[in-house]
Design an enzyme around this catalytic site. Structure first.
Site, short mmCIF file in Angstrom:
data_model
loop_
_atom_site.label_atom_id
_atom_site.label_comp_id
_atom_site.label_asym_id
_atom_site.label_seq_id
_atom_site.Cartn_x
_atom_site.Cartn_y
_atom_site.Cartn_z
N HIS A 1 10.07 -3.34 -0.16
CA HIS A 1 8.62 -3.93 -1.23
C HIS A 1 8.15 -2.55 -0.86
O HIS A 1 7.74 -1.88 -2.35
CB HIS A 1 8.68 -4.95 -0.86
CG HIS A 1 7.21 -5.01 -0.65
ND1 HIS A 1 6.66 -5.07 1.02
CD2 HIS A 1 5.55 -4.71 -0.89
CE1 HIS A 1 5.94 -5.25 1.58
NE2 HIS A 1 5.19 -5.18 0.70
N SER B 1 0.48 -6.38 4.02
CA SER B 1 1.73 -6.68 4.81
C SER B 1 2.24 -6.06 5.33
O SER B 1 2.63 -5.45 6.48
CB SER B 1 2.71 -7.83 4.26
OG SER B 1 3.16 -7.19 2.83
N GLU B 2 2.38 -4.56 4.60
CA GLU B 2 3.10 -3.23 4.63
C GLU B 2 2.67 -2.14 3.68
O GLU B 2 1.85 -1.82 2.22
CB GLU B 2 4.43 -3.64 4.50
CG GLU B 2 5.07 -4.34 5.58
CD GLU B 2 5.64 -5.25 5.44
OE1 GLU B 2 5.80 -6.48 5.96
OE2 GLU B 2 5.73 -5.46 4.11
N THR B 3 2.64 -1.34 4.22
CA THR B 3 1.58 -0.03 3.95
C THR B 3 2.85 1.01 4.37
O THR B 3 2.70 1.33 5.15
CB THR B 3 0.18 0.31 4.23
OG1 THR B 3 -1.02 -0.22 3.63
CG2 THR B 3 0.26 2.09 3.60
N GLY C 1 0.62 -1.49 0.42
CA GLY C 1 -0.23 0.04 -0.17
C GLY C 1 0.63 1.23 -0.06
O GLY C 1 1.89 0.97 0.40
#
Length: 318
Positions: A77, A46-48, A23
């Site tokens: 990422h 999983s991550e923003t 995100g």
């Protein structure tokens, strides 16, 4: 009603719906930490990454990273994803050939690779790698990971490594054994919490005829995500470990292709360069990305007037 632009960007892939989706939220100045956490939970990736103004004169933007349940210091990422978005969709390649991100771990430079005007990859230089000992019986970690004890490659040490976050590195004999791993996520989360480790990263060297040099999987149940498809921070830490432990010659430059995400149906590829430095190895992690979703998040008016949204500075139309 506050309107905030949000994106899904598939990182470390050239194919839509491959790699690792991150995100990205632009103009996050108007968001409190609590709101960032809620937005990350709502996006459920999983991550923003949340991008906003920085007070650091050496940086272009400030970035914070959240899983659905926790803030983390760095995410590889998501850094690739937001940098690709700025370069390919928002015209930043016309302004600069690189940017510098102000993160919780310090300054992270990112440069664009281009073929003419076309962006082909973005490359981040991670912070200095570190490696520490990690004492655990092979039988115990094998049981937690759902692998046979003999699947753990005794040629290489089990260590924790860091280029922003701590990762527990487990050498495995081959890709087949990595794919067969079935972790006990409750036990693994507890182990990582006890040792203040963000993820557990399984890796193996691949045969010479393979198209990539290493193959990995990454588990992070302590952060609310059982498995992450393709991980820039963990593979950067792994690359630093390989040099600091003299598994790779620390006196010469190395270029590594690392594959990950196959077991999740989201295969991706990272391109890592490790260069000798005056004080420490220089770790550069590169990859492509694809912007898959863009939209507007509607938020209730903020009770705080400390900051204003940055939408115009990103040239975002509403």
């Amino acid at each position: 009603m506050r309107k905030v632009r949000v994106y899904h960007v598939d990182a470390f892939t050239k194919e839509q719906f491959g790699g690792n989706p991150a995100g990205v939220v632009l103009g996050a100045d108007s968001l409190s930490m609590n709101e960032m956490q809620k937005v990350a939970n709502e996006l459920n990736l999983s991550e923003t990454a949340f991008l906003y103004k920085t007070e650091n004169a050496e940086a272009d933007f400030r970035v914070r990273y959240f899983t659905p349940t926790n803030e983390i210091n760095f995410c590889g990422h998501a850094t690739i994803g937001l940098s690709w978005l700025l370069a390919s969709n928002l015209g930043w390649t016309k302004k600069k050939d690189r940017i510098v991100l102000d993160t919780n771990i310090g300054l992270v430079p990112v440069k664009w690779h281009k073929d003419g005007e076309l962006v082909t990859a973005v490359e981040m230089t991670q912070v200095a790698p570190k490696v520490n000992d990690f004492n655990i019986e092979r039988s115990k970690i094998a049981e937690i990971l759902g692998v046979h004890e003999n699947d753990i490659d005794k040629r290489y040490p089990i260590k924790i490594a860091n280029t922003g976050n701590w990762h527990l590195l487990i050498p495995i004999i081959d890709q087949k054994a990595i794919d067969a791993a079935k972790p006990n996520f409750e036990k693994l989360a507890r182990l990582n919490q006890i040792h203040n480790v963000d993820t557990t990263h399984l890796f193996t060297f691949t045969p010479e005829e393979q198209e990539y040099d290493l193959y990995t999987r990454d588990f992070l149940p302590a952060l609310g995500v059982n498995e992450d498809p393709v991980t820039g921070a963990a593979n950067g830490a792994l690359s630093g470990y390989l040099v600091l432990e003299n598994i790779l010659d620390p006196t010469i430059k190395h270029t590594l292709k690392i594959a990950q995400g196959h077991t999740m149906g989201r295969p991706g590829m990272l391109y890592v360069t490790v260069e000798p430095g005056k004080t420490h190895p220089i770790i550069k992690v590169a990859g492509s990305a694809v912007v898959t979703i863009e939209g507007t998040l509607n938020l209730q008016p903020s009770s705080s007037k400390e900051n204003l949204a940055l939408s115009e500075s990103f040239h975002i139309s509403r």
